[in-house]
Design a protein around this motif. Structure first.
Motif, PDB file in Angstrom:
ATOM      1  N   GLY A 194      -3.233   2.668  -3.422  1.00  0.00           N
ATOM      2  CA  GLY A 194      -3.240   1.230  -3.697  1.00  0.00           C
ATOM      3  C   GLY A 194      -1.857   0.662  -3.505  1.00  0.00           C
ATOM      4  O   GLY A 194      -0.860   1.393  -3.426  1.00  0.00           O
ATOM      5  N   GLU A 195      -1.801  -0.655  -3.392  1.00  0.00           N
ATOM      6  CA  GLU A 195      -0.521  -1.307  -3.193  1.00  0.00           C
ATOM      7  C   GLU A 195       0.360  -1.143  -4.423  1.00  0.00           C
ATOM      8  O   GLU A 195      -0.131  -0.937  -5.538  1.00  0.00           O
ATOM      9  N   THR A 196       1.646  -1.247  -4.223  1.00  0.00           N
ATOM     10  CA  THR A 196       2.584  -1.183  -5.332  1.00  0.00           C
ATOM     11  C   THR A 196       2.276  -2.290  -6.332  1.00  0.00           C
ATOM     12  O   THR A 196       2.093  -3.445  -5.948  1.00  0.00           O
ATOM     13  N   GLY A 197       2.177  -1.932  -7.611  1.00  0.00           N
ATOM     14  CA  GLY A 197       1.871  -2.916  -8.642  1.00  0.00           C
ATOM     15  C   GLY A 197       0.398  -3.119  -8.880  1.00  0.00           C
ATOM     16  O   GLY A 197       0.008  -3.936  -9.716  1.00  0.00           O
ATOM     17  N   ALA A 198      -0.451  -2.377  -8.157  1.00  0.00           N
ATOM     18  CA  ALA A 198      -1.891  -2.562  -8.319  1.00  0.00           C
ATOM     19  C   ALA A 198      -2.390  -2.007  -9.641  1.00  0.00           C
ATOM     20  O   ALA A 198      -3.450  -2.392 -10.132  1.00  0.00           O
ATOM     21  N   GLY A 199      -1.647  -1.092 -10.216  1.00  0.00           N
ATOM     22  CA  GLY A 199      -2.040  -0.557 -11.521  1.00  0.00           C
ATOM     23  C   GLY A 199      -2.355   0.922 -11.537  1.00  0.00           C
ATOM     24  O   GLY A 199      -3.045   1.403 -12.442  1.00  0.00           O
ATOM     25  N   LYS A 200      -1.850   1.672 -10.534  1.00  0.00           N
ATOM     26  CA  LYS A 200      -2.137   3.110 -10.507  1.00  0.00           C
ATOM     27  C   LYS A 200      -1.583   3.803 -11.756  1.00  0.00           C
ATOM     28  O   LYS A 200      -2.201   4.710 -12.309  1.00  0.00           O
ATOM     29  N   THR A 223      -0.668   8.565  -4.779  1.00  0.00           N
ATOM     30  CA  THR A 223       0.176   8.705  -3.595  1.00  0.00           C
ATOM     31  C   THR A 223       0.284   7.405  -2.812  1.00  0.00           C
ATOM     32  O   THR A 223      -0.609   6.550  -2.841  1.00  0.00           O
ATOM     33  N   HIS A 224       1.416   7.284  -2.119  1.00  0.00           N
ATOM     34  CA  HIS A 224       1.616   6.215  -1.132  1.00  0.00           C
ATOM     35  C   HIS A 224       1.647   6.793   0.281  1.00  0.00           C
ATOM     36  O   HIS A 224       1.914   6.073   1.239  1.00  0.00           O
ATOM     37  N   SER A 225       1.420   8.101   0.400  1.00  0.00           N
ATOM     38  CA  SER A 225       1.536   8.760   1.704  1.00  0.00           C
ATOM     39  C   SER A 225       0.173   8.845   2.382  1.00  0.00           C
ATOM     40  O   SER A 225      -0.765   9.439   1.836  1.00  0.00           O
ATOM     41  N   PRO A 226       0.023   8.282   3.579  1.00  0.00           N
ATOM     42  CA  PRO A 226      -1.267   8.382   4.280  1.00  0.00           C
ATOM     43  C   PRO A 226      -1.604   9.816   4.638  1.00  0.00           C
ATOM     44  O   PRO A 226      -2.773  10.194   4.670  1.00  0.00           O
ATOM     45  N   GLN A 227      -0.581  10.647   4.912  1.00  0.00           N
ATOM     46  CA  GLN A 227      -0.840  12.036   5.257  1.00  0.00           C
ATOM     47  C   GLN A 227      -1.477  12.781   4.076  1.00  0.00           C
ATOM     48  O   GLN A 227      -2.395  13.587   4.259  1.00  0.00           O
ATOM     49  N   VAL A 228      -0.972  12.491   2.862  1.00  0.00           N
ATOM     50  CA  VAL A 228      -1.546  13.138   1.673  1.00  0.00           C
ATOM     51  C   VAL A 228      -2.932  12.576   1.387  1.00  0.00           C
ATOM     52  O   VAL A 228      -3.883  13.321   1.125  1.00  0.00           O
ATOM     53  N   VAL A 234     -11.822   1.509  -7.079  1.00  0.00           N
ATOM     54  CA  VAL A 234     -13.010   1.476  -6.233  1.00  0.00           C
ATOM     55  C   VAL A 234     -13.112   2.799  -5.470  1.00  0.00           C
ATOM     56  O   VAL A 234     -12.165   3.204  -4.779  1.00  0.00           O
ATOM     57  N   PRO A 235     -14.250   3.521  -5.586  1.00  0.00           N
ATOM     58  CA  PRO A 235     -14.439   4.721  -4.748  1.00  0.00           C
ATOM     59  C   PRO A 235     -14.652   4.296  -3.300  1.00  0.00           C
ATOM     60  O   PRO A 235     -15.332   3.305  -3.015  1.00  0.00           O
ATOM     61  N   LEU A 236     -14.064   5.021  -2.378  1.00  0.00           N
ATOM     62  CA  LEU A 236     -14.095   4.633  -0.967  1.00  0.00           C
ATOM     63  C   LEU A 236     -15.087   5.481  -0.185  1.00  0.00           C
ATOM     64  O   LEU A 236     -15.088   6.720  -0.269  1.00  0.00           O
ATOM     65  N   ASP A 237     -15.922   4.786   0.585  1.00  0.00           N
ATOM     66  CA  ASP A 237     -16.797   5.497   1.516  1.00  0.00           C
ATOM     67  C   ASP A 237     -15.983   5.796   2.775  1.00  0.00           C
ATOM     68  O   ASP A 237     -14.832   5.340   2.914  1.00  0.00           O
ATOM     69  N   PRO A 238     -16.517   6.523   3.732  1.00  0.00           N
ATOM     70  CA  PRO A 238     -15.720   6.892   4.916  1.00  0.00           C
ATOM     71  C   PRO A 238     -15.131   5.706   5.660  1.00  0.00           C
ATOM     72  O   PRO A 238     -13.968   5.752   6.086  1.00  0.00           O
ATOM     73  N   GLY A 239     -15.886   4.613   5.798  1.00  0.00           N
ATOM     74  CA  GLY A 239     -15.347   3.466   6.513  1.00  0.00           C
ATOM     75  C   GLY A 239     -14.219   2.803   5.748  1.00  0.00           C
ATOM     76  O   GLY A 239     -13.171   2.453   6.328  1.00  0.00           O
ATOM     77  N   ALA A 240     -14.430   2.587   4.462  1.00  0.00           N
ATOM     78  CA  ALA A 240     -13.384   1.971   3.632  1.00  0.00           C
ATOM     79  C   ALA A 240     -12.162   2.871   3.555  1.00  0.00           C
ATOM     80  O   ALA A 240     -11.024   2.386   3.460  1.00  0.00           O
ATOM     81  N   ARG A 241     -12.400   4.144   3.640  1.00  0.00           N
ATOM     82  CA  ARG A 241     -11.270   5.070   3.580  1.00  0.00           C
ATOM     83  C   ARG A 241     -10.402   4.936   4.833  1.00  0.00           C
ATOM     84  O   ARG A 241      -9.171   5.004   4.762  1.00  0.00           O
ATOM     85  N   ILE A 242     -11.016   4.735   5.962  1.00  0.00           N
ATOM     86  CA  ILE A 242     -10.240   4.534   7.199  1.00  0.00           C
ATOM     87  C   ILE A 242      -9.362   3.307   7.051  1.00  0.00           C
ATOM     88  O   ILE A 242      -8.167   3.310   7.379  1.00  0.00           O
ATOM     89  N   ASP A 243      -9.944   2.218   6.522  1.00  0.00           N
ATOM     90  CA  ASP A 243      -9.177   0.983   6.369  1.00  0.00           C
ATOM     91  C   ASP A 243      -8.023   1.164   5.382  1.00  0.00           C
ATOM     92  O   ASP A 243      -6.917   0.632   5.597  1.00  0.00           O
ATOM     93  N   GLU A 244      -8.262   1.905   4.301  1.00  0.00           N
ATOM     94  CA  GLU A 244      -7.207   2.082   3.294  1.00  0.00           C
ATOM     95  C   GLU A 244      -6.051   2.901   3.856  1.00  0.00           C
ATOM     96  O   GLU A 244      -4.876   2.555   3.671  1.00  0.00           O
ATOM     97  N   ILE A 245      -6.373   3.973   4.568  1.00  0.00           N
ATOM     98  CA  ILE A 245      -5.299   4.784   5.151  1.00  0.00           C
ATOM     99  C   ILE A 245      -4.582   4.015   6.249  1.00  0.00           C
ATOM    100  O   ILE A 245      -3.353   4.111   6.404  1.00  0.00           O
ATOM    101  N   ALA A 246      -5.327   3.191   6.989  1.00  0.00           N
ATOM    102  CA  ALA A 246      -4.691   2.343   8.009  1.00  0.00           C
ATOM    103  C   ALA A 246      -3.739   1.367   7.344  1.00  0.00           C
ATOM    104  O   ALA A 246      -2.649   1.087   7.866  1.00  0.00           O
ATOM    105  N   ARG A 247      -4.149   0.782   6.195  1.00  0.00           N
ATOM    106  CA  ARG A 247      -3.242  -0.116   5.461  1.00  0.00           C
ATOM    107  C   ARG A 247      -1.984   0.620   5.024  1.00  0.00           C
ATOM    108  O   ARG A 247      -0.864   0.082   5.086  1.00  0.00           O
ATOM    109  N   MET A 248      -2.134   1.861   4.575  1.00  0.00           N
ATOM    110  CA  MET A 248      -0.983   2.649   4.140  1.00  0.00           C
ATOM    111  C   MET A 248      -0.034   2.916   5.316  1.00  0.00           C
ATOM    112  O   MET A 248       1.174   3.035   5.133  1.00  0.00           O
ATOM    113  N   ILE A 249      -0.612   2.986   6.527  1.00  0.00           N
ATOM    114  CA  ILE A 249       0.217   3.249   7.714  1.00  0.00           C
ATOM    115  C   ILE A 249       0.923   1.989   8.175  1.00  0.00           C
ATOM    116  O   ILE A 249       2.138   1.980   8.438  1.00  0.00           O
TER     117      ILE A 249
END
Length: 549
Positions: free
Chosen positions: A29-35, A486-491, A515-530
């Motif tokens: 999640g983004e910095t400050g999101a509440g992790k 984590t903030h690392s897309p590789q991790v 929010v639990p991520l399905d495969p599609g949402a997971r691609i978008d989240e890792i892309a955002r991290m990149i």
């Protein structure tokens, strides 16, 4: 394993229910999101000391419920048994925080203390991050960590037992020496006082008897003359003779008196007996009053001596004999003290030898474990792109205590030949993250049933190094439950289960949600991290490549 976490009205969370799985769980999640709020909530229900104000603004109280699976033989079961709690294969922890700061906790619906929660947490969860707060960076905890790695509980128990025995022997010796010193300081007085008391040999009640005899002898001369006259009036030609004459005369006249003198004669006979008793008592009194003047002098001397001795020692005259026994017991202790002193000194020497043997055995166990830990760290650091770094567990002599006489410190050198030093002084941010990860892996490799939580353990690393960290976390998760913030897309790409922490603003209220991520949402989240806020097709392609491994 942590199975679920239910959070209500805590910090920015309104209501959140999370179901966790075994393996590698990643939260992004983004910095400050509440992790960090999730970790605060988990720490709260486990009794950790953290933020003072946790209740969500506007709520009366906050609540966290954590459910753990406990397989047979789980270490947490021992804590539950010691605290008097029944246990099965499920453990439910619940803790409430009211607006006024009051905290109440339950274990399986039974009230419990925060201390029991903290003891349980040590067997349930390990939290580590770059800014480690659970002991890895604190040299004072390194010895305990090494002992746990070594499985040195038997040697530790032996050392603690030997230390207690040594401390007890030293205490007894010190007490005996202090008692002897106190007696020695008054030895001359004791010997003189006992000699004086033994010479006089006063007995309980003697002072009162002497005082009575003295008073009697002092008054004897004054009363003796009157008693002598009384005795003369009763005996001889006195009352006794007259009474005898009267009885003789009446007895001769009794035959002609027609029985009228029988009763008077009987009364005179009784009077004669009483008179004889009275005369004998007066005679006995005269005999008692017949004393040698020197006896009065001797009685007074002894009476005055007893009273003077009682005043000298500030005791009652009747307590002098008991006081003498007390002084004799002190002298006896002094006389026997040297023999006891030798026996106590011998006991201390034997206890010291036993402790030295136990502490040496513990040191040997630590030395062997230190070598194993250093080798294990070398093996762990290589896959983390730190094959040139050197980790060393140093043992040094320390003040003896219940846990032996060793000081333990974890040191590192980032390159061969470079000076070694404490972890947080030598390693950079990214290096420190990997050192802590490697050390955590080594220290928990024999610990079953732990949920391992890594809070941004990959901070400061990227590229191939971040991928190496992620792969090590994934390998670790094959035999344990691992949660990684984590903030690392590789991790994140290597996680088996992925949640995104996000912040929402509704009706001028800010809340955090997961929010639990399905495969599609997971691609978008890792892309955002990149790529950041703007997710490009190239970023999505890179995300798919990372997920494909």
């Amino acid at each position: 394993m942590l199975r679920s976490l239910d959070i209500r009205d805590m910090l920015l969370i309104d209501r959140l229910e999370l179901d966790f799985q075994s393996g590698l769980n990643v939260l992004t999640g983004e910095t400050g999101a509440g992790k960090s709020i999730l970790l605060d909530a988990l720490g709260f229900v486990l009794g950790w000391r953290g933020r003072a104000e946790l209740v969500r603004a506007g709520a009366k109280q906050g609540e966290v419920v954590a459910v753990f699976d406990l397989p047979d033989g789980h270490p947490a079961q021992e804590v539950l048994e010691e605290a008097g709690f029944d246990h099965g294969d499920e453990l439910i922890l619940r803790r409430v925080n009211t607006r006024d700061g009051r905290k109440t906790a339950w274990i399986n619906d039974r009230r419990c203390s925060g201390e029991v929660l903290r003891r349980l947490s040590d067997r349930l969860v390990e939290l580590h991050g770059q800014h480690d707060d659970r002991g890895l960076l604190n040299p004072r905890g390194h010895r305990q960590l090494l002992d746990a790695f070594a499985g040195a509980a038997p040697q530790l128990d032996a050392a603690r037992t030997a230390w207690r025995a040594l401390s007890d022997a030293r205490r007894k010796q010190a007490e005996a020496e202090a008692a002897l010193d106190a007696v020695r300081a008054e030895e001359d007085f004791l010997r003189h006082a006992v000699e004086e008391l033994d010479k006089l040999a006063p007995e309980p009640g003697e002072e009162a008897d002497l005082d009575t005899r003295r008073r009697l002898m002092q008054s004897a001369e004054r009363v003796r003359e009157d008693i002598t006259r009384a005795h003369a009036a009763l005996a001889g030609d006195g009352a006794e003779s007259l009474l005898t004459d009267a009885m003789r005369w009446l007895d001769g006249a009794a035959e002609g008196a027609d029985g009228r003198l029988d009763e008077p004669l009987a009364a005179l006979a009784r009077a004669q007996n009483e008179l004889a008793e009275a005369e004998q008592g007066v005679a006995d009194c005269l005999q008692a009053l017949d004393f040698d003047p020197s006896e009065l002098e001797a009685t007074e001397e002894r009476l005055f001596a007893i009273r003077a001795l009682a005043r000298k020692h500030d005791v009652l005259p009747d307590d002098l004999a008991t006081f003498a026994d007390t002084l004799r017991s002190k002298l006896a202790a002094l006389d026997a003290g040297e023999a006891d002193r030798d026996a106590l000194a011998k006991a201390v020497r034997e206890a010291q030898a036993a402790y030295a043997a136990a502490a040496t055995a513990l040191s040997e166990t630590r030395q062997a474990a230190a070598a194993r830990l250093d080798a294990a760290m070398a093996a762990e650091l290589a896959p983390l792109k730190m094959e040139r770094a050197v980790f060393t567990t140093k043992l040094a002599a320390a003040e003896p205590g219940p846990e032996g006489h060793d000081a333990v410190a974890f040191t590192v050198a980032t390159n061969p030949g470079a000076p070694a030093g404490p972890l947080d002084k030598i390693a950079s941010g990214g290096e420190l993250s990997r050192f802590l990860l490697a050390l955590k892996v080594c220290l928990t490799q024999n610990t079953a049933g732990l949920t391992l939580i890594f809070d941004e353990i990959d901070r400061g690393v990227g590229g191939a190094t971040a991928d190496a960290v992620g792969r090590r976390l994934a390998a670790l998760a094959r035999d344990a439950q691992v949660l990684v913030v984590t903030h690392s897309p590789q991790v994140a790409a290597l996680g088996q289960h992925h949640w995104r922490v996000e912040k929402r603003e509704t009706d001028e209220m800010t809340t955090s949600n997961v929010v639990p991520l399905d495969p599609g949402a997971r691609i978008d989240e890792i892309a955002r991290m990149i790529s950041g806020d703007i997710v490009t097709d190239e970023a999505r392609g890179a995300a798919r490549a990372l997920l494909a491994g």
